[in-house]
Design a protein around this motif. Structure first.
Motif, short mmCIF file in Angstrom:
data_model
loop_
_atom_site.label_atom_id
_atom_site.label_comp_id
_atom_site.label_asym_id
_atom_site.label_seq_id
_atom_site.Cartn_x
_atom_site.Cartn_y
_atom_site.Cartn_z
N LEU A 16 0.77 -1.19 0.00
CA LEU A 16 0.00 0.00 0.00
C LEU A 16 0.81 1.26 0.00
CD1 LEU A 16 -2.17 2.01 1.51
CD2 LEU A 16 -1.02 1.03 3.38
N VAL A 17 0.11 2.27 0.10
CA VAL A 17 0.51 3.62 0.41
C VAL A 17 1.38 4.32 -0.63
CG1 VAL A 17 0.47 4.74 2.61
CG2 VAL A 17 1.36 2.44 2.42
N ALA A 18 1.36 5.59 -0.79
CA ALA A 18 1.89 6.24 -1.97
C ALA A 18 3.19 7.02 -1.82
CB ALA A 18 0.85 7.10 -2.58
N THR A 19 3.58 8.13 -2.35
CA THR A 19 4.93 8.54 -2.72
C THR A 19 5.52 9.81 -2.16
OG1 THR A 19 6.30 8.60 -4.63
CG2 THR A 19 4.41 9.93 -4.74
N TYR A 20 6.79 10.03 -2.62
CA TYR A 20 7.52 11.18 -2.09
C TYR A 20 7.07 12.48 -2.69
CZ TYR A 20 11.30 14.25 -0.92
OH TYR A 20 12.04 15.28 -0.43
N SER A 21 6.64 13.40 -1.83
CA SER A 21 6.17 14.70 -2.19
C SER A 21 6.30 15.54 -0.95
CB SER A 21 4.73 14.66 -2.48
OG SER A 21 4.18 14.72 -3.60
N ILE A 22 6.91 16.69 -1.04
CA ILE A 22 7.08 17.46 0.18
C ILE A 22 5.95 18.46 0.29
CG2 ILE A 22 8.55 19.07 1.39
CD1 ILE A 22 10.90 17.72 0.25
N CYS A 261 16.08 0.23 -9.57
CA CYS A 261 14.62 0.16 -9.48
C CYS A 261 14.00 0.51 -10.83
CB CYS A 261 14.10 1.14 -8.44
SG CYS A 261 14.77 0.88 -6.78
N VAL A 262 12.76 0.05 -11.05
CA VAL A 262 12.04 0.38 -12.28
C VAL A 262 11.52 1.81 -12.14
CG1 VAL A 262 10.25 -0.30 -13.89
CG2 VAL A 262 11.37 -2.04 -12.48
N ASN A 266 8.06 3.68 -10.15
CA ASN A 266 8.20 4.63 -9.04
C ASN A 266 7.57 5.98 -9.38
OD1 ASN A 266 9.44 2.86 -7.31
ND2 ASN A 266 11.52 3.59 -7.71
N GLU A 267 7.68 6.38 -10.63
CA GLU A 267 7.05 7.64 -11.05
C GLU A 267 5.53 7.55 -10.92
OE1 GLU A 267 8.52 8.22 -14.97
OE2 GLU A 267 10.45 9.07 -14.30
N LEU A 268 5.00 6.37 -11.20
CA LEU A 268 3.56 6.16 -11.04
C LEU A 268 3.17 6.29 -9.56
CD1 LEU A 268 0.97 5.37 -12.60
CD2 LEU A 268 1.52 2.98 -12.09
N ALA A 269 3.97 5.70 -8.68
CA ALA A 269 3.72 5.82 -7.25
C ALA A 269 3.82 7.28 -6.81
CB ALA A 269 4.71 4.97 -6.46
N GLN A 270 4.77 7.99 -7.35
CA GLN A 270 4.94 9.40 -6.99
C GLN A 270 3.76 10.25 -7.44
OE1 GLN A 270 8.77 10.58 -8.54
NE2 GLN A 270 9.81 8.96 -7.40
N GLU A 271 3.18 9.92 -8.59
CA GLU A 271 2.01 10.65 -9.06
C GLU A 271 0.82 10.38 -8.13
OE1 GLU A 271 -0.56 13.08 -10.97
OE2 GLU A 271 1.63 12.97 -11.19
N TYR A 302 12.66 4.59 0.15
CA TYR A 302 13.63 4.78 -0.93
C TYR A 302 15.00 5.10 -0.37
CZ TYR A 302 15.56 5.85 -5.48
OH TYR A 302 16.33 5.84 -6.62
N SER A 303 15.04 5.90 0.69
CA SER A 303 16.31 6.21 1.34
C SER A 303 16.96 4.94 1.89
CB SER A 303 16.08 7.21 2.48
OG SER A 303 17.27 7.42 3.22
#
Length: 382
Positions: A16-22, A261-262, A266-271, A302-303
């Protein structure tokens, strides 16, 4: 379905759960230290968790039976309803809040709901089970169904609590006044992305994201209308770094990032995460009496994966659990050194590391300071 097929089905349908965004503002002076469960500004009496296998503490096992050892080997020393070698992040959060581990709502044996309940179940999604991109392959206990389960739980548990003559019965049920003071956590969304990645082009998956976010937002609003006030909403992790995807859906030339990583996954998760964060921000303005915290687990994971040696881990794109035969599994010699357990789920060691660093990613999307919302504090803020 044989054991290997069942494990693969669960593994490919869970997370689950989604992505990096400040977000716009980090709460420098009000984000608490959650590493000391005994010292708190005020007490969180209960946790109600909604999600998928990342936080399932026994729902899938109650229905289908637990997976055998080596699942649960590290901490419980036996299968414990968790798709890991030990504890999950939700377990460590409960510990830090001074609460017992959450009982799964659907588990009928040995449950105690005084301090909350867990509605998360492996393979759960935000979207309805009959959604086109899911192709009816994931768990039907979607987030709207989990909301319905909570509403029924609250009604029945409250009635029983008021009618009970025995303190023994009451002590296993939530106190009606605690629902408003409880913490409501959400860890869901990655299965939706998983389904999209394996059934359609990534650009098509993006068109479904607004509907996902809207459905999740609707559930939060309904909980708020029912009296819930304190929310933690996790984004989704770097799905493109999961060994399952790196191995079975490897990056095409030019689609791998610097650590292997693919990148497009990851860009999809970030969106997804960006839209989730924007929605949490809007909810913070709409739900005036709420405390909504957006938790950025994407950046943490990711870190961890990108600098494993720095944090005491090895083989960041590998997994600990291996197959020796069709129905025979073998764990690595030291799960404490691995980030990933079975290709999809994280090890206890990685879950603990994430839990220990959650406070570094808290973004408060409401006007209520965290220290006035019963988050644990240790006397000093970062």
């Amino acid at each position: 379905m044989d054991l290997r097929s069942r494990n693969l089905a669960i593994a490919t349908g869970a997370l689950l759960v989604a992505t990096y965004s400040i977000f716009t503002v980090f709460i420098e002076s009000t984000i608490p230290n959650i590493n000391n469960s005994k010292s708190s500004y005020c007490q969180v009496p209960a946790i109600y968790n909604f999600g998928d296998s990342n936080s399932d503490t026994g729902a899938d096992a109650a229905v289908f039976g637990p997976l055998p050892l080596p699942f649960g080997m590290t901490y419980f020393h036996k299968p414990a309803g968790r798709l890991s070698d030990g504890r999950l992040t939700i377990d460590f959060i409960a510990e830090k809040l001074g609460l017992p581990y959450l009982s799964a709502y659907v588990d009928s044996i040995g449950t105690n709901f005084r301090h909350g309940a867990n509605f998360a179940v492996s393979g759960a999604t935000i979207q309805r089970a009959d959604a086109l991109m899911l192709n009816k392959t994931f768990n039907p206990l979607t987030i709207p169904v989990q909301l319905s389960q909570f509403q029924q739980f609250k009604r029945r548990a409250s009635d029983l609590y008021l009618e009970a003559k025995s303190s023994e019965i009451k002590d296993r049920l939530p106190r009606p006044e605690d629902y408003a003071r409880a913490l409501y956590t959400f860890d869901i969304g990655q299965n939706d992305l998983h389904a999209g990645i394996t059934t359609m082009k990534e650009e098509q998956v993006k068109t479904y994201i607004p509907a996902m976010i809207n459905d999740l937002s609707s559930v939060i609003k309904k909980l708020y209308e029912g009296g819930a006030r304190k929310f933690w909403i996790y984004n989704t992790g770097p799905i493109g770094c999961l060994p399952f995807f790196v191995k079975n859906y490897p990056p095409a030339p030019g689609n791998a990032d610097k650590i292997g990583c693919v990148e497009s996954y990851n860009e999809l998760a970030q969106e997804f995460n960006k839209q989730l964060e924007d929605e949490v921000s809007k909810l913070g303005l709409q739900l005036q009496e709420s405390s909504l915290v957006y938790v950025d687990v994407y950046s943490l994971k990711y870190s961890l994966i990108s600098e494993p040696k720095k944090h005491g881990f090895t083989d960041p794109l590998g997994k600990c659990l291996l197959w020796e035969d069709v129905d025979v599994m073998k764990a690595c010699d030291n799960p404490l050194e691995y980030i990933n357990w079975d290709g999809i789920h994280y090890t206890e060691a990685a879950n603990k590391w994430v839990a220990d660093h959650l406070q570094d990613t808290f973004v408060n999307a409401s006007k209520i300071p965290l220290t006035e919302s019963c988050w644990p504090v240790s006397g000093s803020h970062r």
